[in-house]
Scaffold this motif. Structure first.
Motif, mmCIF file in Angstrom:
data_model
loop_
_atom_site.group_PDB
_atom_site.id
_atom_site.type_symbol
_atom_site.label_atom_id
_atom_site.label_comp_id
_atom_site.label_asym_id
_atom_site.label_seq_id
_atom_site.Cartn_x
_atom_site.Cartn_y
_atom_site.Cartn_z
ATOM 1 N N THR A 191 24.034 4.020 57.649
ATOM 2 C CA THR A 191 25.467 4.173 57.913
ATOM 3 C C THR A 191 25.883 3.338 59.112
ATOM 4 O O THR A 191 26.882 2.608 59.065
ATOM 5 N N TRP A 229 33.358 5.550 50.968
ATOM 6 C CA TRP A 229 31.979 5.110 51.181
ATOM 7 C C TRP A 229 31.591 3.982 50.235
ATOM 8 O O TRP A 229 30.857 3.069 50.605
ATOM 9 N N CYS A 277 25.743 9.511 52.683
ATOM 10 C CA CYS A 277 27.078 9.790 52.153
ATOM 11 C C CYS A 277 27.208 11.271 51.804
ATOM 12 O O CYS A 277 28.245 11.897 52.044
#
Length: 349
Positions: free
Chosen positions: A21, A125, A152
């Protein structure tokens, strides 16, 4: 912003420096093309665009709306666990007023409905990753992509949707969008909202008037870049036109631009400050390498236990019921309390 002036986060939040991320979301594509793509695609959902059209906030206060929304998503990716948990909690109260009747189908909508939150979450996302692939370093390796979708699902714990519904593979994500496609609509209000969001003016309005040609050029290239990421069926549904030639030409332009911008941490932070002043303090510790007070990664469940918050799906149920009664029962406007309270967390409205 100097490194010495950066306020460190309390902890690494829910991901940290070893996460995919941080790798993907810290690249310049994420908070520009990626995020704009997300909010544009989201408007094809009849329930979501009905809520957007009812408030007209994207037209009345586009900069503050963009700034607050981007700040929230940046907090989920980079913020400390305490402040992000508070933001997730207050977001439920904000969404409690986004209820009503969809103007074309006539069914009730609720922004806190799990299916609506899943649509928003996955669209964001997916768009961030897809823009990273198209205009950034390229596709992730198999292991990193698997980790990205697992992360996610972690982020989904901050929404009212069920993390178990988050696909864990590229094929699963594609299957989700295929499933959603028959439910999407390029209605007049959706087309209006998408065209407005593609304009990109809210990103560069702080620039001086004498830089108007730069503003115009930036908006033009940015819009072309976002449209280039949209599949043909989505463009047809929303009435968006752009040739394959422009699709091909804008890709190397943006790829080169983002590569150059990514070479400078301060340059990236300066760009974030221009497009979203409220987001800059959130990403500054990560971009400039300022360690948190406590170098640990926290799970959403641990954060809820520490700070006393309910799961988003179970939060503020009494308040949400009152909002439903007010809107659907008494035919009155919903209460703005959640929106007002959110200013302490997400910035002024």
């Amino acid at each position: 912003m100097k490194r010495a002036d950066v306020q460190p986060h309390e902890d690494y939040g829910f991901f940290g420096p070893d996460s995919v991320t941080w790798k993907v979301w810290s690249y310049p594509t994420s908070l520009t093309v990626g995020f704009i793509r997300a909010v544009v695609v989201e408007e094809l959902d009849p329930d979501l665009v009905a809520a957007v059209d009812k408030t007209h906030d994207i037209y009345k206060r586009p900069r503050t709306r963009y700034d607050r929304t981007l700040r929230y998503f940046a907090m989920v990716a980079f913020g400390g666990s305490r402040e992000t948990s508070k933001a997730a909690d207050v977001l439920v109260k904000i969404h409690s007023k986004a209820i009503g009747t969809e103007p074309y189908g006539g069914k009730a909508y609720d922004a806190n409905a799990p299916h609506s939150q899943l649509w928003i979450h996955l669209t964001a996302w997916h768009s961030i990753l897809y823009s990273y692939e198209r205009f950034g370093p390229g596709k992730l390796g198999a292991a990193e992509e698997a980790q990205y979708w697992e992360e996610c699902a972690v982020a989904a714990e901050l929404q009212t949707c069920d993390p178990a519904d988050v696909p864990r593979t590229r094929e699963g994500v594609q299957a989700y969008f295929d499933q959603m496609r028959p439910q999407l609509s390029g209605s007049p209000i959706a087309r209006q909202a998408m065209d407005h969001l593609l304009d990109g003016g809210s990103l560069v309005s702080p620039l001086p008037r004498w830089m108007a040609p730069v503003t115009w050029g930036f908006n033009l290239v940015l819009r072309a870049g976002v449209v280039a990421t949209l599949p043909r069926w989505m463009r047809e549904m929303s009435g968006i036109r752009q040739s394959r030639v422009v699709d091909a030409l804008v890709t190397p332009v943006l790829r080169t631009t983002f590569f150059a911008l990514n070479l400078s941490k301060r340059g990236k932070l300066f760009a974030v400050g221009l497009i979203s002043p409220g987001t800059a303090p959130v990403v500054a510790p990560v971009l400039l390498g300022v360690e948190p007070t406590i170098p640990e990664v926290v799970t959403p469940a641990q954060a809820r236990e520490r700070y006393g918050y309910d799961k988003p799906a179970e939060a503020h149920l009494e308040w949400r019921a009152k909002q439903h009664e007010k809107v659907f029962g008494r035919k009155e406007e919903p209460d703005d309390t959640g929106l007002i309270e959110s200013q302490q967390v997400l910035g002024r409205i």
